[in-house]
Design a protein around this motif. Sequence first.
Motif, PDB file in Angstrom:
ATOM      1  N   PRO A  88      -2.708  -1.030  -9.375  1.00  0.00           N
ATOM      2  CA  PRO A  88      -1.519  -0.949 -10.241  1.00  0.00           C
ATOM      3  C   PRO A  88      -0.482  -2.051 -10.022  1.00  0.00           C
ATOM      4  N   LEU A  89      -0.533  -2.753  -8.891  1.00  0.00           N
ATOM      5  CA  LEU A  89       0.532  -3.744  -8.622  1.00  0.00           C
ATOM      6  C   LEU A  89       0.090  -5.183  -8.882  1.00  0.00           C
ATOM      7  N   ARG A  90      -1.064  -5.341  -9.540  1.00  0.00           N
ATOM      8  CA  ARG A  90      -1.630  -6.689  -9.578  1.00  0.00           C
ATOM      9  C   ARG A  90      -0.829  -7.719 -10.364  1.00  0.00           C
ATOM     10  N   GLU A  91       0.127  -7.275 -11.180  1.00  0.00           N
ATOM     11  CA  GLU A  91       0.938  -8.290 -11.894  1.00  0.00           C
ATOM     12  C   GLU A  91       2.211  -8.629 -11.125  1.00  0.00           C
ATOM     13  N   LEU A  92       2.476  -7.924 -10.054  1.00  0.00           N
ATOM     14  CA  LEU A  92       3.783  -8.086  -9.401  1.00  0.00           C
ATOM     15  C   LEU A  92       3.764  -9.055  -8.229  1.00  0.00           C
ATOM     16  N   TYR A  93       4.905  -9.703  -8.018  1.00  0.00           N
ATOM     17  CA  TYR A  93       5.111 -10.495  -6.802  1.00  0.00           C
ATOM     18  C   TYR A  93       5.895  -9.637  -5.812  1.00  0.00           C
ATOM     19  N   LYS A  94       5.916 -10.100  -4.579  1.00  0.00           N
ATOM     20  CA  LYS A  94       6.457  -9.284  -3.498  1.00  0.00           C
ATOM     21  C   LYS A  94       7.866  -8.742  -3.775  1.00  0.00           C
ATOM     22  N   HIS A  95       8.767  -9.612  -4.291  1.00  0.00           N
ATOM     23  CA  HIS A  95      10.141  -9.142  -4.481  1.00  0.00           C
ATOM     24  C   HIS A  95      10.198  -8.031  -5.530  1.00  0.00           C
ATOM     25  N   GLN A  96       9.270  -8.076  -6.494  1.00  0.00           N
ATOM     26  CA  GLN A  96       9.243  -7.011  -7.509  1.00  0.00           C
ATOM     27  C   GLN A  96       8.680  -5.716  -6.920  1.00  0.00           C
ATOM     28  N   VAL A  97       7.671  -5.866  -6.038  1.00  0.00           N
ATOM     29  CA  VAL A  97       7.118  -4.676  -5.374  1.00  0.00           C
ATOM     30  C   VAL A  97       8.230  -3.976  -4.585  1.00  0.00           C
ATOM     31  N   ARG A  98       9.077  -4.755  -3.944  1.00  0.00           N
ATOM     32  CA  ARG A  98      10.170  -4.158  -3.148  1.00  0.00           C
ATOM     33  C   ARG A  98      11.128  -3.356  -4.036  1.00  0.00           C
ATOM     34  N   GLU A  99      11.401  -3.900  -5.225  1.00  0.00           N
ATOM     35  CA  GLU A  99      12.293  -3.167  -6.152  1.00  0.00           C
ATOM     36  C   GLU A  99      11.660  -1.841  -6.558  1.00  0.00           C
ATOM     37  N   VAL A 100      10.362  -1.888  -6.854  1.00  0.00           N
ATOM     38  CA  VAL A 100       9.645  -0.668  -7.248  1.00  0.00           C
ATOM     39  C   VAL A 100       9.641   0.323  -6.077  1.00  0.00           C
ATOM     40  N   ALA A 101       9.387  -0.200  -4.876  1.00  0.00           N
ATOM     41  CA  ALA A 101       9.316   0.649  -3.676  1.00  0.00           C
ATOM     42  C   ALA A 101      10.608   1.444  -3.507  1.00  0.00           C
ATOM     43  N   LYS A 102      11.733   0.757  -3.670  1.00  0.00           N
ATOM     44  CA  LYS A 102      13.032   1.427  -3.478  1.00  0.00           C
ATOM     45  C   LYS A 102      13.235   2.509  -4.524  1.00  0.00           C
ATOM     46  N   LYS A 103      12.889   2.192  -5.758  1.00  0.00           N
ATOM     47  CA  LYS A 103      13.060   3.182  -6.837  1.00  0.00           C
ATOM     48  C   LYS A 103      12.158   4.398  -6.622  1.00  0.00           C
ATOM     49  N   LEU A 104      11.052   4.188  -5.890  1.00  0.00           N
ATOM     50  CA  LEU A 104      10.146   5.308  -5.621  1.00  0.00           C
ATOM     51  C   LEU A 104      10.556   6.087  -4.370  1.00  0.00           C
ATOM     52  N   GLY A 105      11.648   5.649  -3.741  1.00  0.00           N
ATOM     53  CA  GLY A 105      12.177   6.396  -2.608  1.00  0.00           C
ATOM     54  C   GLY A 105      11.726   5.915  -1.239  1.00  0.00           C
ATOM     55  N   LEU A 106      11.102   4.744  -1.177  1.00  0.00           N
ATOM     56  CA  LEU A 106      10.748   4.228   0.157  1.00  0.00           C
ATOM     57  C   LEU A 106      12.018   3.705   0.820  1.00  0.00           C
ATOM     58  N   PRO A 107      12.304   4.133   2.048  1.00  0.00           N
ATOM     59  CA  PRO A 107      13.499   3.628   2.711  1.00  0.00           C
ATOM     60  C   PRO A 107      13.387   2.123   2.961  1.00  0.00           C
ATOM     61  N   SER A 153       0.822  -1.214   0.000  1.00  0.00           N
ATOM     62  CA  SER A 153       0.000   0.000   0.000  1.00  0.00           C
ATOM     63  C   SER A 153       0.858   1.266   0.000  1.00  0.00           C
ATOM     64  N   MET A 154       2.037   1.201   0.629  1.00  0.00           N
ATOM     65  CA  MET A 154       2.889   2.391   0.613  1.00  0.00           C
ATOM     66  C   MET A 154       3.467   2.639  -0.776  1.00  0.00           C
ATOM     67  N   THR A 155       3.758   1.549  -1.481  1.00  0.00           N
ATOM     68  CA  THR A 155       4.242   1.689  -2.861  1.00  0.00           C
ATOM     69  C   THR A 155       3.146   2.316  -3.728  1.00  0.00           C
ATOM     70  N   CYS A 156       1.916   1.871  -3.513  1.00  0.00           N
ATOM     71  CA  CYS A 156       0.790   2.455  -4.261  1.00  0.00           C
ATOM     72  C   CYS A 156       0.694   3.950  -3.993  1.00  0.00           C
ATOM     73  N   ALA A 157       0.853   4.336  -2.735  1.00  0.00           N
ATOM     74  CA  ALA A 157       0.738   5.753  -2.387  1.00  0.00           C
ATOM     75  C   ALA A 157       1.815   6.572  -3.090  1.00  0.00           C
ATOM     76  N   MET A 158       3.030   6.044  -3.106  1.00  0.00           N
ATOM     77  CA  MET A 158       4.138   6.773  -3.737  1.00  0.00           C
ATOM     78  C   MET A 158       3.945   6.869  -5.255  1.00  0.00           C
ATOM     79  N   LEU A 159       3.471   5.778  -5.830  1.00  0.00           N
ATOM     80  CA  LEU A 159       3.212   5.740  -7.274  1.00  0.00           C
ATOM     81  C   LEU A 159       2.104   6.737  -7.628  1.00  0.00           C
ATOM     82  N   ALA A 160       1.060   6.741  -6.826  1.00  0.00           N
ATOM     83  CA  ALA A 160      -0.080   7.631  -7.078  1.00  0.00           C
ATOM     84  C   ALA A 160       0.344   9.090  -6.929  1.00  0.00           C
TER      85      ALA A 160
END
Length: 311
Positions: A165-184, A35-42
């Motif tokens: 927006p994340l429905r095609e991703l698995y957890k490890h991919q979400v983590r990669e996206v999260a980092k690129k979006l600036g989540l510590p 959900s935090m990745t979604c917030a950053m993406l949005a």
Amino acid sequence: MAFSPIKFISEKTKELKVKIGNSRAIIATSGGVDSMTCAMLARKSLGENIVVLFLDDGLMREGEPEEVRKFFESVGINLEIWDVKESFFEALKGKVDPEEKRIAFRDTFYRTLGQAVKSYSVDFLIQGTIAADIVETQKGIKTQHNVLSQIGLNPATFGLQVVEPLRELYKHQVREVAKKLGLPNKFAERKPFPGPGLATRIIGEVVPERVEKIRKATKIVEMSITGASIFQVMAVLLSDKATGMVQGKRMLGDIIAIRAVESKDALTASPCKIPWATLFKVRDRILKEVPGVVKVVYDITPKPPSTIEYI
Ligand code: XMP
């Protein structure tokens, strides 16, 4: 082809913009990575046209609302926090069947979200459903609270248009996206925590006093059992009692199970080989710091046949 988080972010920000345009969207965040990745993406895609909401349902880990608020503040996003503990405990009162508890949680969650949608006048709900949620719900193993269409809920009933927006991703991919979006890392590498929160870690009735016990035990296991190979670690309060001896007297007390698993996608999992010394430390802290516990056990079951959570 290898997954590219940068390409994913660029495509999804465009897609969200096309779908949502100049309307407003709400993201309910639980402090979890999805959900935090979604917030950053949005935020990246829709700017100020988003409302980020934290429903404080009383089933979160210790300090969660404050931690999440602090992070969003640091990146200039306002976090709305609604204290809805009472309605969740009311809905869960007297329920002991796992599926009934999940349904009570889900209905209260979406009803409350429906109220938020009205009160903030938003048109869209951006939700952090990921691929594993969909696969698990398709198999009909559990009522995963966030796959609305699959569990027979019509989002329109709640006044919502849902975007995932994340429905095609698995957890490890979400983590990669999260980092690129600036989540510590603290958030990007966080162990998965289910939507219904500590309610999934309690066998039997979910009441504030029992939640408090499992919240304390959760903090202890999360602090003490760490390491890259661990996919998820949890403490679970069982409903049976065991005989214990406290100050030389017989006493019936609580049983807490510890579970730590390795997994890639949550679809299968195997128990972690935790060093005895670590387990003993955790046991000592639980016995000392969680009132009424007389027995601590370590769960060695793989998935399948067990699921990761207990309900
Ligand atoms: P199980 O227990 O089904 O869990 O093996 C697989 C993964 O899903 C998480 N989980 C949930 N996540 N809503 C969620 O967002 C839920 O209702 C839910 N139930 C389980 C669980 O923590 C594990 O990572």
